[in-house]
Write a protein that holds these residues in place. Structure first.
Motif, PDB file in Angstrom:
ATOM      1  N   ASN A  82       0.646  -1.322  -0.065  1.00 53.76           N
ATOM      2  CA  ASN A  82      -0.039   0.120  -0.030  1.00 53.76           C
ATOM      3  C   ASN A  82       0.893   1.301   0.018  1.00 53.76           C
ATOM      4  O   ASN A  82       0.262   2.543   0.052  1.00 53.76           O
ATOM      5  N   TYR A  83       2.045   1.342   0.002  1.00 53.96           N
ATOM      6  CA  TYR A  83       3.131   2.211  -0.155  1.00 53.96           C
ATOM      7  C   TYR A  83       2.767   3.177  -1.352  1.00 53.96           C
ATOM      8  O   TYR A  83       2.616   2.519  -2.362  1.00 53.96           O
ATOM      9  N   PRO A  84       2.732   4.505  -1.579  1.00 55.06           N
ATOM     10  CA  PRO A  84       3.031   5.400  -0.355  1.00 55.06           C
ATOM     11  C   PRO A  84       1.721   5.710   0.687  1.00 55.06           C
ATOM     12  O   PRO A  84       1.897   6.562   1.271  1.00 55.06           O
ATOM     13  N   HIS A  85       0.812   4.966   0.486  1.00 50.76           N
ATOM     14  CA  HIS A  85      -0.454   5.338   1.347  1.00 50.76           C
ATOM     15  C   HIS A  85      -0.259   5.195   2.714  1.00 50.76           C
ATOM     16  O   HIS A  85      -0.994   5.277   3.457  1.00 50.76           O
ATOM     17  N   GLU A  86       0.752   4.225   2.846  1.00 48.08           N
ATOM     18  CA  GLU A  86       1.063   3.693   4.342  1.00 48.08           C
ATOM     19  C   GLU A  86       2.654   3.829   4.332  1.00 48.08           C
ATOM     20  O   GLU A  86       3.207   3.622   3.411  1.00 48.08           O
ATOM     21  N   ALA A  87       2.842   4.289   5.772  1.00 48.45           N
ATOM     22  CA  ALA A  87       4.192   4.375   5.870  1.00 48.45           C
ATOM     23  C   ALA A  87       5.001   3.217   6.034  1.00 48.45           C
ATOM     24  O   ALA A  87       4.512   2.045   6.382  1.00 48.45           O
ATOM     25  N   PRO A  88       6.262   3.046   5.720  1.00 49.83           N
ATOM     26  CA  PRO A  88       7.092   2.008   5.815  1.00 49.83           C
ATOM     27  C   PRO A  88       7.293   1.646   7.409  1.00 49.83           C
ATOM     28  O   PRO A  88       7.224   2.670   8.352  1.00 49.83           O
ATOM     29  N   LYS A  89       7.652   0.367   7.430  1.00 50.07           N
ATOM     30  CA  LYS A  89       7.819  -0.202   8.864  1.00 50.07           C
ATOM     31  C   LYS A  89       9.218  -0.086   8.939  1.00 50.07           C
ATOM     32  O   LYS A  89      10.002  -0.672   8.284  1.00 50.07           O
ATOM     33  N   VAL A  90       9.742   0.762  10.037  1.00 50.22           N
ATOM     34  CA  VAL A  90      11.306   1.032  10.445  1.00 50.22           C
ATOM     35  C   VAL A  90      11.491   0.328  11.810  1.00 50.22           C
ATOM     36  O   VAL A  90      10.735   0.531  12.756  1.00 50.22           O
ATOM     37  N   LYS A  91      12.403  -0.608  11.934  1.00 50.78           N
ATOM     38  CA  LYS A  91      12.857  -1.062  13.095  1.00 50.78           C
ATOM     39  C   LYS A  91      14.285  -1.359  13.439  1.00 50.78           C
ATOM     40  O   LYS A  91      15.108  -1.824  12.456  1.00 50.78           O
ATOM     41  N   CYS A  92      14.632  -1.115  14.528  1.00 46.67           N
ATOM     42  CA  CYS A  92      16.371  -1.123  14.834  1.00 46.67           C
ATOM     43  C   CYS A  92      16.452  -2.648  15.209  1.00 46.67           C
ATOM     44  O   CYS A  92      15.619  -3.332  16.234  1.00 46.67           O
ATOM     45  N   THR A  93      17.436  -3.133  14.754  1.00 44.97           N
ATOM     46  CA  THR A  93      17.792  -4.584  14.990  1.00 44.97           C
ATOM     47  C   THR A  93      18.560  -4.762  16.334  1.00 44.97           C
ATOM     48  O   THR A  93      18.781  -6.095  16.815  1.00 44.97           O
ATOM     49  N   GLN A  94      18.933  -3.763  16.816  1.00 40.57           N
ATOM     50  CA  GLN A  94      19.737  -3.961  18.179  1.00 40.57           C
ATOM     51  C   GLN A  94      18.898  -3.208  19.279  1.00 40.57           C
ATOM     52  O   GLN A  94      18.072  -2.296  18.904  1.00 40.57           O
ATOM     53  N   LYS A  95      19.220  -3.752  20.406  1.00 44.78           N
ATOM     54  CA  LYS A  95      18.885  -3.192  21.592  1.00 44.78           C
ATOM     55  C   LYS A  95      19.706  -1.859  21.984  1.00 44.78           C
ATOM     56  O   LYS A  95      20.954  -2.153  22.458  1.00 44.78           O
ATOM     57  N   ILE A  96      19.144  -0.897  21.778  1.00 41.72           N
ATOM     58  CA  ILE A  96      20.034   0.380  22.331  1.00 41.72           C
ATOM     59  C   ILE A  96      19.049   1.290  23.272  1.00 41.72           C
ATOM     60  O   ILE A  96      17.917   1.404  23.381  1.00 41.72           O
ATOM     61  N   TYR A  97      19.762   2.314  23.787  1.00 40.60           N
ATOM     62  CA  TYR A  97      19.331   3.156  24.847  1.00 40.60           C
ATOM     63  C   TYR A  97      19.099   4.328  24.234  1.00 40.60           C
ATOM     64  O   TYR A  97      20.105   5.257  23.688  1.00 40.60           O
ATOM     65  N   HIS A  98      17.824   4.681  23.897  1.00 41.65           N
ATOM     66  CA  HIS A  98      17.695   5.704  23.121  1.00 41.65           C
ATOM     67  C   HIS A  98      16.161   6.314  23.511  1.00 41.65           C
ATOM     68  O   HIS A  98      15.194   5.536  23.625  1.00 41.65           O
TER      69      HIS A  98
END
Length: 180
Positions: A82-98
């Protein structure tokens, strides 16, 4: 075989080949356009594990300034049909302090949620992601502890970031080593 039969056979073969060839979706066409227009800074790289699948790729972010300088952060990007009508799913693969990433790697970036509009591109997402590492936002947190540390005591926050990037712990939470 006469010429008419030969032409008919060739035409049928072409039609069969066209049916086997997968159709390019609107999302794929738009992603191809977005990728050709990407203006990545030297601190970012893309990686396509399957070059035939442009809807799933990785981003490697290596900030050269700010709290996260020297780290190497990996993200997966999954783009729906459904892109661009739906935003991409972005995920960090590491566990970070942020402050803007939770411990499962979910990213708190307004254009990935309520502020997404089809006119936005992958470039806007990558610029937003980079900005989160230059200027973490304690006012829109997913990690409330990190946000509270940033708000109350920037020196403590900086110390916690450095410690966590080395693979250390902050409080009871252990983090992945991300120093390049």
């Amino acid at each position: 075989m006469d010429t008419a039969t030969q032409i008919w056979t060739v035409k049928k073969d072409e039609q069969a080949a066209a049916k086997k060839k997968p159709k390019t979706s609107a999302a794929q066409v738009r992603v191809q356009k977005d990728l050709t227009e990407l203006d990545l800074p030297p601190t970012m790289k893309t990686d396509f594990p399957d070059p035939a699948n442009l809807l799933h790729f990785k981003i490697i972010l290596n900030p050269d300034e700010g709290f996260y300088k020297g780290g190497s952060f990996n993200f997966t990007v999954n783009i729906s049909p459904n892109y661009p009508h739906e935003a991409p799913k972005v995920k960090c693969t590491q566990k970070i302090y942020h402050p803007n990433l939770d411990l499962e790697g979910n990213v708190c970036l307004n254009i990935l949620r309520e502020d997404w509009k089809p006119v936005l591109s992958l470039n806007a997402v990558l610029v937003g992601l980079q900005y989160l590492f230059l200027e973490p936002n304690p006012d829109d947190p997913l990690n409330k502890d990190a946000a509270e540390d940033l708000r109350r005591n920037r020196d403590l926050f900086a110390k916690n970031v450095t410690n966590s990037m080395r693979g250390g712990s902050v409080g009871r939470e252990s983090f992945d080593k991300v120093l390049a």
